[in-house]
Enzyme design. Sequence first.
Site, PDB file in Angstrom:
ATOM      1  N   ASP A   1       0.830  -1.197   0.000  1.00  0.00           N
ATOM      2  CA  ASP A   1       0.000   0.000   0.000  1.00  0.00           C
ATOM      3  C   ASP A   1       0.877   1.265   0.000  1.00  0.00           C
ATOM      4  O   ASP A   1       1.685   1.468   0.894  1.00  0.00           O
ATOM      5  CB  ASP A   1      -0.901  -0.028   1.242  1.00  0.00           C
ATOM      6  CG  ASP A   1      -2.126   0.852   1.123  1.00  0.00           C
ATOM      7  OD1 ASP A   1      -1.991   1.957   0.577  1.00  0.00           O
ATOM      8  OD2 ASP A   1      -3.203   0.439   1.587  1.00  0.00           O
TER       9      ASP A   1
ATOM     10  N   THR B   1      -6.940   3.476  -2.047  1.00  0.00           N
ATOM     11  CA  THR B   1      -6.754   2.069  -1.692  1.00  0.00           C
ATOM     12  C   THR B   1      -7.753   1.145  -2.357  1.00  0.00           C
ATOM     13  O   THR B   1      -7.385   0.133  -2.961  1.00  0.00           O
ATOM     14  CB  THR B   1      -6.832   1.912  -0.161  1.00  0.00           C
ATOM     15  OG1 THR B   1      -5.791   2.680   0.432  1.00  0.00           O
ATOM     16  CG2 THR B   1      -6.685   0.457   0.252  1.00  0.00           C
TER      17      THR B   1
ATOM     18  N   LYS C   1      -5.943  -4.048   5.884  1.00  0.00           N
ATOM     19  CA  LYS C   1      -7.184  -3.284   5.707  1.00  0.00           C
ATOM     20  C   LYS C   1      -8.259  -4.196   5.146  1.00  0.00           C
ATOM     21  O   LYS C   1      -7.992  -5.003   4.241  1.00  0.00           O
ATOM     22  CB  LYS C   1      -6.977  -2.106   4.759  1.00  0.00           C
ATOM     23  CG  LYS C   1      -5.972  -1.067   5.230  1.00  0.00           C
ATOM     24  CD  LYS C   1      -5.844   0.052   4.209  1.00  0.00           C
ATOM     25  CE  LYS C   1      -4.813   1.084   4.636  1.00  0.00           C
ATOM     26  NZ  LYS C   1      -4.653   2.166   3.632  1.00  0.00           N
TER      27      LYS C   1
ATOM     28  N   HIS D   1      -1.477   2.351  -5.259  1.00  0.00           N
ATOM     29  CA  HIS D   1      -1.275   3.743  -5.675  1.00  0.00           C
ATOM     30  C   HIS D   1       0.121   4.160  -5.235  1.00  0.00           C
ATOM     31  O   HIS D   1       0.796   3.441  -4.494  1.00  0.00           O
ATOM     32  CB  HIS D   1      -2.325   4.681  -5.061  1.00  0.00           C
ATOM     33  CG  HIS D   1      -2.477   4.530  -3.575  1.00  0.00           C
ATOM     34  ND1 HIS D   1      -1.539   4.991  -2.676  1.00  0.00           N
ATOM     35  CD2 HIS D   1      -3.447   3.949  -2.821  1.00  0.00           C
ATOM     36  CE1 HIS D   1      -1.931   4.716  -1.436  1.00  0.00           C
ATOM     37  NE2 HIS D   1      -3.086   4.069  -1.498  1.00  0.00           N
TER      38      HIS D   1
ATOM     39  N   HIS E   1      -2.247  10.852  -1.153  1.00  0.00           N
ATOM     40  CA  HIS E   1      -2.247  10.437  -2.553  1.00  0.00           C
ATOM     41  C   HIS E   1      -3.635  10.738  -3.092  1.00  0.00           C
ATOM     42  O   HIS E   1      -4.373  11.510  -2.509  1.00  0.00           O
ATOM     43  CB  HIS E   1      -1.914   8.945  -2.648  1.00  0.00           C
ATOM     44  CG  HIS E   1      -2.690   8.111  -1.668  1.00  0.00           C
ATOM     45  ND1 HIS E   1      -3.967   7.647  -1.918  1.00  0.00           N
ATOM     46  CD2 HIS E   1      -2.390   7.703  -0.406  1.00  0.00           C
ATOM     47  CE1 HIS E   1      -4.404   6.973  -0.862  1.00  0.00           C
ATOM     48  NE2 HIS E   1      -3.476   6.989   0.074  1.00  0.00           N
TER      49      HIS E   1
END
Length: 550
Positions: free
Chosen positions: A43, A82, A159, A335, A476
């Site tokens: 991530d 995400t 997550k 990302h 981001h």
Amino acid sequence: MRKFLLAAAGAALFAAQASAIRPVPPPPAPKAPPKLLVVIAIDQMSADLFDEYRPQFTAGFERLASGTVLRNGYQSHATTDTCAGHSTMLTGDRPARTGIVANAWLDPTAARADKTIQCAEDESAPKHAVSARHLLVPTLGELMKRQWPASRTVAVSGKDRAAVMMSGQRPDQRWYWTGKRFETDLSSAPVPTVVPKVNAAAAAGLAQARPPLDPTPFCAAKATPYTVAPGKSVGRGRLGRAAGDDGAFEASPEFDGDTLALAAGLVDELRLGRGPSPDLLAISLSATDHVGHAFGTEGEEMCLQLTELDRELGDFFRVLDARGIDYAVALTADHGGKDIPERERQRVAGAVRVSAALRAETIGTRLANALGVPGKGLFGGANGDIYVDRSLPAATQRKLIDQGAAAFRADPQVEAVFTAAQIEATPLPTTPPDRWSLIERVRAGYVPGRSGDFYVILKKDVTPITDPGKGSVATHGSPWDYDRRVPIIFWRPGIPGSTIQQPAETVDIMPTLAATVALPVAVGSVDGRCLPQAAPCASYAASPSDPGQR
């Protein structure tokens, strides 16, 4: 440096197995498809970070870098966050087809007061349970199970939304961190015995204070503090923490170590890669994202995180080696990320934070007052999807959209604004992702009914965080290449690799892995394409007339 993976694994999984991670001889070139696909998402690991740290890696990343490295991979859509990013990796589709336009979107018809829908929830269920209901296309694991019913899909993540997007509907096991422990939304799946063991080890570790990490000379050279808010500086942190500090735990290599320990334990207990059909293990490691948000991407903190993650990945791969599993690895990111503007201004003159006045609610309230209507008028942030208040009359909504879009366009920090009508009228792009216009990047993530009434793009190097004193200091989410460009890596023991400069997309990962395990995917059934540098694409592509697996 602490060996987080080994500590957790030794405590919970591999007792009396000191030889379990001993070195093994290099394997011969494989002659058959692998029995286990391991897909790893880091991530917020941009391609810029991978390029910067590649000479420093000595373990897990170094091993992967000996494979096929596509250094110009792209999360090609505009909203680089995400959920949208993870939805592309194992579906082969961009968000315009996966339906996952962002981490959350507004639904004016929702019963809840704030109208916000989380990407990985079932808002109709009690307590808005974790769910894949909003993912509109199947994942690789689902396609493998259709082809081979004995195939298994397992996801482990820091997550919930990452685990859901990588595994899709009805995986065999899905575990994600919820703040204190790893949990699952799969009530019918048996709980492996390793899960409570890892949770107990994680809880014990969290209950203890951690001293600061010892930096390498490369990391120590990055230890320059930058003030981002009164009384708050970043850049010279060594990721130590007090006992019980959940946030500091998640922004540390220890978090990724526990995630990898659980993944390793599930490989052992479920005997992944050792059944009659190929299996899929999806792992999303979240600590790099937490470090990036908390400290930025170019300080000592990120250097320590990536250096230790390199070691942890090396330990994890040695566990798989010692088991004799025939496996292949794909690694990418959901990302990239932007460093703090306070540090970036040394080399980027335009690096600034967004104005506090440039928010949808601020502009919308002013316009609503001028029109004589109640409420905020517009909803959203300073960039991305902006929504109009659907409780207002249609004519008022149209005025708010037109006037709101004009107000954003007039701001000097805004690069472009596109209305939903303009986006819908734009054909889906077919050229390489590095050539896409801004509106094509927005179009690749546009879904009617989920996307906004207009879309705002801030100028390059404008950070959409006004006050870094209250939470994240960096982020981001933009359509600029520092957020879009990510590494894409394929590695398998015994197969020589290369570094490739030509652009590719994360949607190419799924059809490439499908070819790796000899799973036909109908040509044109997904946005992605099989990458011939990494898989025998011609042998396993189904014709357009073949019903395929979609």
